[in-house]
Design an enzyme around this catalytic site. Sequence first.
Site, PDB file in Angstrom:
ATOM      1  N   ARG A 172       0.936  -1.226  -0.136  1.00  0.00           N
ATOM      2  CA  ARG A 172       0.019   0.133  -0.156  1.00  0.00           C
ATOM      3  C   ARG A 172       0.986   1.233   0.026  1.00  0.00           C
ATOM      4  O   ARG A 172       1.248   1.810   1.162  1.00  0.00           O
ATOM      5  CB  ARG A 172      -0.678  -0.110   1.115  1.00  0.00           C
ATOM      6  CG  ARG A 172      -1.877  -1.502   1.261  1.00  0.00           C
ATOM      7  CD  ARG A 172      -2.572  -1.514   2.413  1.00  0.00           C
ATOM      8  NE  ARG A 172      -3.088  -2.764   2.428  1.00  0.00           N
ATOM      9  CZ  ARG A 172      -3.538  -3.312   3.762  1.00  0.00           C
ATOM     10  NH1 ARG A 172      -3.272  -2.926   4.860  1.00  0.00           N
ATOM     11  NH2 ARG A 172      -4.192  -4.629   3.821  1.00  0.00           N
ATOM     12  N   LYS A 259     -13.349 -16.118   5.833  1.00  0.00           N
ATOM     13  CA  LYS A 259     -13.607 -14.694   5.365  1.00  0.00           C
ATOM     14  C   LYS A 259     -12.257 -14.393   4.233  1.00  0.00           C
ATOM     15  O   LYS A 259     -11.130 -14.796   4.779  1.00  0.00           O
ATOM     16  CB  LYS A 259     -13.600 -13.559   6.210  1.00  0.00           C
ATOM     17  CG  LYS A 259     -13.639 -12.112   5.670  1.00  0.00           C
ATOM     18  CD  LYS A 259     -13.685 -11.335   6.841  1.00  0.00           C
ATOM     19  CE  LYS A 259     -13.963  -9.671   6.332  1.00  0.00           C
ATOM     20  NZ  LYS A 259     -12.975  -9.341   5.416  1.00  0.00           N
ATOM     21  N   HIS A 283     -10.577  -8.524   0.848  1.00  0.00           N
ATOM     22  CA  HIS A 283     -10.313  -7.501   1.684  1.00  0.00           C
ATOM     23  C   HIS A 283     -10.206  -5.865   1.517  1.00  0.00           C
ATOM     24  O   HIS A 283      -9.354  -5.173   1.805  1.00  0.00           O
ATOM     25  CB  HIS A 283      -8.646  -7.913   2.309  1.00  0.00           C
ATOM     26  CG  HIS A 283      -8.130  -7.801   3.568  1.00  0.00           C
ATOM     27  ND1 HIS A 283      -8.374  -8.737   4.358  1.00  0.00           N
ATOM     28  CD2 HIS A 283      -7.799  -6.602   4.003  1.00  0.00           C
ATOM     29  CE1 HIS A 283      -7.733  -8.314   5.569  1.00  0.00           C
ATOM     30  NE2 HIS A 283      -7.460  -7.005   5.458  1.00  0.00           N
ATOM     31  N   ARG A 286      -7.516  -4.580  -0.826  1.00  0.00           N
ATOM     32  CA  ARG A 286      -6.446  -4.084   0.002  1.00  0.00           C
ATOM     33  C   ARG A 286      -5.333  -4.866  -0.243  1.00  0.00           C
ATOM     34  O   ARG A 286      -4.114  -4.859   0.403  1.00  0.00           O
ATOM     35  CB  ARG A 286      -6.845  -3.776   1.327  1.00  0.00           C
ATOM     36  CG  ARG A 286      -7.433  -2.461   1.438  1.00  0.00           C
ATOM     37  CD  ARG A 286      -7.834  -2.420   2.721  1.00  0.00           C
ATOM     38  NE  ARG A 286      -7.286  -1.892   3.785  1.00  0.00           N
ATOM     39  CZ  ARG A 286      -6.594  -0.682   4.185  1.00  0.00           C
ATOM     40  NH1 ARG A 286      -6.992   0.247   3.351  1.00  0.00           N
ATOM     41  NH2 ARG A 286      -5.530  -0.525   4.971  1.00  0.00           N
ATOM     42  N   SER A 315     -16.562  -6.381   0.376  1.00  0.00           N
ATOM     43  CA  SER A 315     -15.546  -5.681  -0.504  1.00  0.00           C
ATOM     44  C   SER A 315     -16.485  -4.887  -1.722  1.00  0.00           C
ATOM     45  O   SER A 315     -16.999  -5.872  -2.438  1.00  0.00           O
ATOM     46  CB  SER A 315     -14.558  -6.624  -1.038  1.00  0.00           C
ATOM     47  OG  SER A 315     -13.848  -7.094   0.036  1.00  0.00           O
ATOM     48  N   GLY A 337     -17.094  -2.052   5.563  1.00  0.00           N
ATOM     49  CA  GLY A 337     -16.285  -1.514   6.434  1.00  0.00           C
ATOM     50  C   GLY A 337     -16.304  -0.043   6.215  1.00  0.00           C
ATOM     51  O   GLY A 337     -16.524   0.547   7.277  1.00  0.00           O
ATOM     52  N   ARG A 338     -15.886   0.252   5.019  1.00  0.00           N
ATOM     53  CA  ARG A 338     -15.654   1.846   4.888  1.00  0.00           C
ATOM     54  C   ARG A 338     -16.690   2.507   5.148  1.00  0.00           C
ATOM     55  O   ARG A 338     -16.441   3.640   5.549  1.00  0.00           O
ATOM     56  CB  ARG A 338     -14.894   1.932   3.614  1.00  0.00           C
ATOM     57  CG  ARG A 338     -13.383   1.480   3.245  1.00  0.00           C
ATOM     58  CD  ARG A 338     -13.149   1.662   1.811  1.00  0.00           C
ATOM     59  NE  ARG A 338     -12.012   1.489   1.610  1.00  0.00           N
ATOM     60  CZ  ARG A 338     -11.338   0.168   0.990  1.00  0.00           C
ATOM     61  NH1 ARG A 338     -12.259  -0.660   0.689  1.00  0.00           N
ATOM     62  NH2 ARG A 338     -10.065  -0.097   0.846  1.00  0.00           N
TER      63      ARG A 338
END
Length: 384
Positions: A172, A259, A283, A286, A315, A337-338
């Site tokens: 990243r 997961k 993920h 990511r 995702s 999540g985000r």
Amino acid sequence: MIMALKFDTRYPSIDDLRTKAQKKIPKFAFEYLDGGCNEDVNLIRNTAELREVQLKPNYLRKHHGSSLKTSLFGIEYDAPFGIAPVGLQGLMWPNSPEILAKAAFEHNIPFILSTVTTTSIERAAELTEGKAWFQLYHPTEDKLRDDIINRVAAAECPVLVILCDVPSFGFRPRDIRNGLAMPPKMNISNILQAVGRPHWSIETLKYGIPNFANLLPYMPKNLDLKQLGKFMDQTFSGRLNEEKIKPIRDMWKGKIVLKGVASEYDTEQAIRLGLDGIIVSNHGGRQLDAGQSTIKPLTTIAEKYGDRIEVMMDSGVRSGPDVARAMASGAKFTFMGRSFMYGVAALGKKGGDHTISLLKTELQQVMEQLCCEKTSDFPDHLIS
């Protein structure tokens, strides 16, 4: 038909929350939340390809009302979506995992706590009355694995989620530039960014510098950042295989979900090993930039194995219509999540309730429009 809005109408979309979040938190924290890996190809592909799914309305069919209620593992939830595990949540907004756990409990949806987030198993269980799920990063030592699992069992978590898509940390570039790789480092740029976000800084002072709350019992005291990176590298091994999964299945008496599944092979192994569910996931884009979007393998996996194991997805799911698209494509349940982290970063302690209410409202509108009465009926509306 007038829609009752139970959220802050200044932020009527996840994109509005994202924009607000970017203005509220330091750049390094926002980029950690918002970014994918490498060139963000898979991050962008996830949502773009999910949104190519189209649904068919039936306007003249007799309609008796639409219900978001969805049963999963014998539990009836008030909506077919939950809060995905996110690492280092307190970095993005102080106390955010507790805000989200409490909101999930009040709205009767699942909340998954990450091993590497900033609130402990015990605290999450307290806030959710034992209803939180727990996601396990696999430890290198059996003793540590067993101790964590015993803590999860003592907290009465109903579902254990084991993670298979982190055999290595994602590459990243933003996090490397910002000093958030392993080992992490705080540079002058980060300090200046924090000074420029006074609300975030004040809340951070109030709740303390974020730490890996679940791991504190196992960590040597007073580690510097370099030592922390070495500890994490030595303590966890993200690569799963049959030999690592079997003891967990033998030990854990509740439901187990794998997961990070992205292939038929891994689905078949999960079934063979007696797992109860899978989350088709990459993920959040990511880990593998050259991989497929989640909607691609989901469609095949759900059709082929959906009657043998509970198939869920995360995702790329950002909104109520996205939840509908995923479920029409075969997902029994979805996680985000985000979207939830944008909510708390934008609105603080009100962010969890706001985001869940917004998503419920969006999804209810889609169901009414389709003349879809139950969430299990979404596949009937898929335009293939």
